[in-house]
Design a protein around this motif. Sequence first.
Motif, PDB file in Angstrom:
ATOM      1  N   LEU A   6     -39.511   6.975  50.409  1.00 22.41           N
ATOM      2  CA  LEU A   6     -38.636   5.881  50.831  1.00 22.41           C
ATOM      3  C   LEU A   6     -37.513   5.622  49.831  1.00 22.41           C
ATOM      4  O   LEU A   6     -36.696   4.720  50.029  1.00 22.41           O
ATOM      5  CB  LEU A   6     -39.450   4.593  51.050  1.00 22.41           C
ATOM      6  CG  LEU A   6     -40.366   4.599  52.277  1.00 22.41           C
ATOM      7  CD1 LEU A   6     -41.019   3.243  52.464  1.00 22.41           C
ATOM      8  CD2 LEU A   6     -39.623   4.978  53.557  1.00 22.41           C
ATOM      9  N   LEU A   7     -37.450   6.398  48.767  1.00 19.74           N
ATOM     10  CA  LEU A   7     -36.312   6.256  47.851  1.00 19.74           C
ATOM     11  C   LEU A   7     -35.057   6.658  48.622  1.00 19.74           C
ATOM     12  O   LEU A   7     -35.049   7.673  49.313  1.00 19.74           O
ATOM     13  CB  LEU A   7     -36.475   7.163  46.626  1.00 19.74           C
ATOM     14  CG  LEU A   7     -37.653   6.865  45.702  1.00 19.74           C
ATOM     15  CD1 LEU A   7     -37.670   7.872  44.549  1.00 19.74           C
ATOM     16  CD2 LEU A   7     -37.594   5.447  45.161  1.00 19.74           C
ATOM     17  N   ARG A  11     -30.149   5.807  53.252  1.00 17.85           N
ATOM     18  CA  ARG A  11     -31.250   6.247  54.122  1.00 17.85           C
ATOM     19  C   ARG A  11     -32.354   6.836  53.267  1.00 17.85           C
ATOM     20  O   ARG A  11     -32.079   7.634  52.367  1.00 17.85           O
ATOM     21  CB  ARG A  11     -30.757   7.313  55.105  1.00 17.85           C
ATOM     22  CG  ARG A  11     -29.741   6.761  56.086  1.00 17.85           C
ATOM     23  CD  ARG A  11     -28.903   7.857  56.659  1.00 17.85           C
ATOM     24  NE  ARG A  11     -29.618   8.670  57.609  1.00 17.85           N
ATOM     25  CZ  ARG A  11     -29.479   9.972  57.730  1.00 17.85           C
ATOM     26  NH1 ARG A  11     -28.687  10.633  56.912  1.00 17.85           N
ATOM     27  NH2 ARG A  11     -30.136  10.632  58.656  1.00 17.85           N
ATOM     28  N   PRO A  12     -33.603   6.420  53.547  1.00 18.47           N
ATOM     29  CA  PRO A  12     -34.684   6.990  52.744  1.00 18.47           C
ATOM     30  C   PRO A  12     -34.833   8.487  52.992  1.00 18.47           C
ATOM     31  O   PRO A  12     -34.513   8.981  54.078  1.00 18.47           O
ATOM     32  CB  PRO A  12     -35.921   6.221  53.194  1.00 18.47           C
ATOM     33  CG  PRO A  12     -35.562   5.505  54.418  1.00 18.47           C
ATOM     34  CD  PRO A  12     -34.071   5.437  54.532  1.00 18.47           C
ATOM     35  N   LEU A  13     -35.347   9.151  51.979  1.00 13.82           N
ATOM     36  CA  LEU A  13     -35.535  10.603  52.029  1.00 13.82           C
ATOM     37  C   LEU A  13     -36.254  11.048  53.307  1.00 13.82           C
ATOM     38  O   LEU A  13     -35.849  12.014  53.961  1.00 13.82           O
ATOM     39  CB  LEU A  13     -36.379  10.982  50.803  1.00 13.82           C
ATOM     40  CG  LEU A  13     -36.375  12.393  50.297  1.00 13.82           C
ATOM     41  CD1 LEU A  13     -34.976  12.962  50.218  1.00 13.82           C
ATOM     42  CD2 LEU A  13     -37.041  12.419  48.917  1.00 13.82           C
ATOM     43  N   ILE A  14     -37.288  10.341  53.696  1.00 13.84           N
ATOM     44  CA  ILE A  14     -38.075  10.746  54.874  1.00 13.84           C
ATOM     45  C   ILE A  14     -37.216  10.712  56.145  1.00 13.84           C
ATOM     46  O   ILE A  14     -37.429  11.499  57.066  1.00 13.84           O
ATOM     47  CB  ILE A  14     -39.340   9.857  55.050  1.00 13.84           C
ATOM     48  CG1 ILE A  14     -40.268  10.364  56.155  1.00 13.84           C
ATOM     49  CG2 ILE A  14     -38.984   8.403  55.302  1.00 13.84           C
ATOM     50  CD1 ILE A  14     -41.006  11.615  55.859  1.00 13.84           C
ATOM     51  N   GLN A  15     -36.202   9.824  56.155  1.00 18.57           N
ATOM     52  CA  GLN A  15     -35.357   9.707  57.338  1.00 18.57           C
ATOM     53  C   GLN A  15     -34.566  10.998  57.575  1.00 18.57           C
ATOM     54  O   GLN A  15     -34.370  11.421  58.716  1.00 18.57           O
ATOM     55  CB  GLN A  15     -34.398   8.523  57.184  1.00 18.57           C
ATOM     56  CG  GLN A  15     -33.583   8.214  58.416  1.00 18.57           C
ATOM     57  CD  GLN A  15     -34.423   7.569  59.505  1.00 18.57           C
ATOM     58  OE1 GLN A  15     -34.988   6.505  59.298  1.00 18.57           O
ATOM     59  NE2 GLN A  15     -34.533   8.213  60.657  1.00 18.57           N
ATOM     60  N   ILE A  45     -44.188   3.751  54.627  1.00 13.92           N
ATOM     61  CA  ILE A  45     -43.491   4.813  55.378  1.00 13.92           C
ATOM     62  C   ILE A  45     -43.651   4.554  56.878  1.00 13.92           C
ATOM     63  O   ILE A  45     -42.708   4.707  57.653  1.00 13.92           O
ATOM     64  CB  ILE A  45     -44.051   6.211  55.018  1.00 13.92           C
ATOM     65  CG1 ILE A  45     -43.858   6.487  53.532  1.00 13.92           C
ATOM     66  CG2 ILE A  45     -43.389   7.296  55.867  1.00 13.92           C
ATOM     67  CD1 ILE A  45     -44.486   7.797  53.057  1.00 13.92           C
ATOM     68  N   VAL A  46     -44.837   4.139  57.258  1.00  8.50           N
ATOM     69  CA  VAL A  46     -45.098   3.883  58.677  1.00  8.50           C
ATOM     70  C   VAL A  46     -44.347   2.620  59.115  1.00  8.50           C
ATOM     71  O   VAL A  46     -43.791   2.560  60.219  1.00  8.50           O
ATOM     72  CB  VAL A  46     -46.618   3.768  58.932  1.00  8.50           C
ATOM     73  CG1 VAL A  46     -46.902   3.572  60.408  1.00  8.50           C
ATOM     74  CG2 VAL A  46     -47.330   5.021  58.418  1.00  8.50           C
ATOM     75  N   THR A  70     -34.689   4.773  63.053  1.00  7.72           N
ATOM     76  CA  THR A  70     -36.066   4.417  62.669  1.00  7.72           C
ATOM     77  C   THR A  70     -36.960   4.208  63.890  1.00  7.72           C
ATOM     78  O   THR A  70     -38.149   3.958  63.756  1.00  7.72           O
ATOM     79  CB  THR A  70     -36.106   3.121  61.821  1.00  7.72           C
ATOM     80  OG1 THR A  70     -35.767   1.999  62.653  1.00  7.72           O
ATOM     81  CG2 THR A  70     -35.142   3.186  60.649  1.00  7.72           C
ATOM     82  N   ARG A  71     -36.367   4.306  65.083  1.00  8.68           N
ATOM     83  CA  ARG A  71     -37.155   4.024  66.284  1.00  8.68           C
ATOM     84  C   ARG A  71     -37.918   5.255  66.747  1.00  8.68           C
ATOM     85  O   ARG A  71     -37.380   6.349  66.807  1.00  8.68           O
ATOM     86  CB  ARG A  71     -36.243   3.533  67.417  1.00  8.68           C
ATOM     87  CG  ARG A  71     -35.469   2.285  67.040  1.00  8.68           C
ATOM     88  CD  ARG A  71     -34.869   1.608  68.246  1.00  8.68           C
ATOM     89  NE  ARG A  71     -33.944   0.555  67.833  1.00  8.68           N
ATOM     90  CZ  ARG A  71     -34.310  -0.611  67.326  1.00  8.68           C
ATOM     91  NH1 ARG A  71     -35.582  -0.883  67.143  1.00  8.68           N
ATOM     92  NH2 ARG A  71     -33.400  -1.507  66.981  1.00  8.68           N
ATOM     93  N   MET A  72     -39.172   5.048  67.065  1.00  9.57           N
ATOM     94  CA  MET A  72     -40.022   6.134  67.567  1.00  9.57           C
ATOM     95  C   MET A  72     -40.435   5.790  68.991  1.00  9.57           C
ATOM     96  O   MET A  72     -40.603   4.619  69.326  1.00  9.57           O
ATOM     97  CB  MET A  72     -41.295   6.231  66.727  1.00  9.57           C
ATOM     98  CG  MET A  72     -41.085   6.799  65.349  1.00  9.57           C
ATOM     99  SD  MET A  72     -41.053   8.603  65.427  1.00  9.57           S
ATOM    100  CE  MET A  72     -40.634   9.008  63.730  1.00  9.57           C
ATOM    101  N   GLN A  73     -40.641   6.807  69.793  1.00  9.62           N
ATOM    102  CA  GLN A  73     -41.214   6.577  71.128  1.00  9.62           C
ATOM    103  C   GLN A  73     -42.643   6.057  70.944  1.00  9.62           C
ATOM    104  O   GLN A  73     -43.351   6.518  70.042  1.00  9.62           O
ATOM    105  CB  GLN A  73     -41.258   7.893  71.906  1.00  9.62           C
ATOM    106  CG  GLN A  73     -39.910   8.417  72.331  1.00  9.62           C
ATOM    107  CD  GLN A  73     -39.189   7.474  73.258  1.00  9.62           C
ATOM    108  OE1 GLN A  73     -39.783   6.933  74.187  1.00  9.62           O
ATOM    109  NE2 GLN A  73     -37.921   7.238  72.986  1.00  9.62           N
TER     110      GLN A  73
END
Length: 294
Positions: free
Chosen positions: A35-36, A41-45, A70-71, A97-100
């Motif tokens: 999430l850094l 935008r965080p790395l995971i994004q 993260i979740v 950031t939106r997930m189905q």
Amino acid sequence: MSQNDYRKPVRKAVFPVAGLGTRFLPATKAIPKELLPIVDRPLIQYAVDEAREAGIEEFVFVTGRGKTAIVEHFDVAYELEATMRERGKSLDPLEPTRMQPGNLTTVRQQVPMGLGHAVWCARAVVGNDPFAIFLPDELMYGSPGCMAQMVEAYNEVGGNLISVLEVPKEEVSSYGVIAPGASKGALTEVRGLVEKPKVEEAPSNLIVSGRYILQPEVMDLLATQGKGAGGEIQLTDSMAKLIDTQPFHAVTFKGRRFDCGSKLGFVEATLAIALDRKDMGSDVRNIAEKLLKS
Ligand code: G1P
């Protein structure tokens, strides 16, 4: 079995995110390293966006203790959205950031036993489907993205694919390294794979760079995989066993790779992406030039 048996579309992706991030302490004491932010935008994004672009629909995060933020990042932040709406602010920045509903799954890796073990923890969700793996530390920057380039190759050759890139020979011992066969364009046959070889024993200087498309049979191999380099269960060792029975290719990514697992790589990614951004690139350039002169 013919090669055609290994061409089912890739819709699932595994993101191993259980690591402790000790290299970034104290920043990562209370915040997962994934999430850094690189700019905003965080790395995971970046990894999730790259996955979506490549057609991934199901996201499996292999998490561990202290990683729930993260979740949260991919959940609906009800109060935040209500307040933003009230104030007439655009919700656009939240769009990525939106997930189905139901498309994000987490599994826990209780004990850090290596990348191979982390991937194996996702076996129930992966089931009998081919799947992608993203190591979010490796920020693959390009358009189309690295996984999209790999999916294009997968549609051609099927089987198993990894992204590779060349590094100076003296750096190979930090990575998985391939023994290359014949090459055609960006595609190279993989004849062998070895995790963290000694420089003098490395079969090439082409390293595995954190993106994979694998067939589900790798999970059976991981189930009985013994410890390898560093005393860990290595994904590379199980992949090496797949080579005998299934097509296995490497794709040389056309784009830039930033190793965000290291501080220098992280700073480099931040600078490069900030400079490349349409909304701030020229301002960042001015700031950088001023700083360099002072
Ligand atoms: C892992 C993989 C290695 C790969 C590397 C890429 O190593 O095991 O094969 O080359 O990621 O970043 P790690 O960085 O977890 O030691």
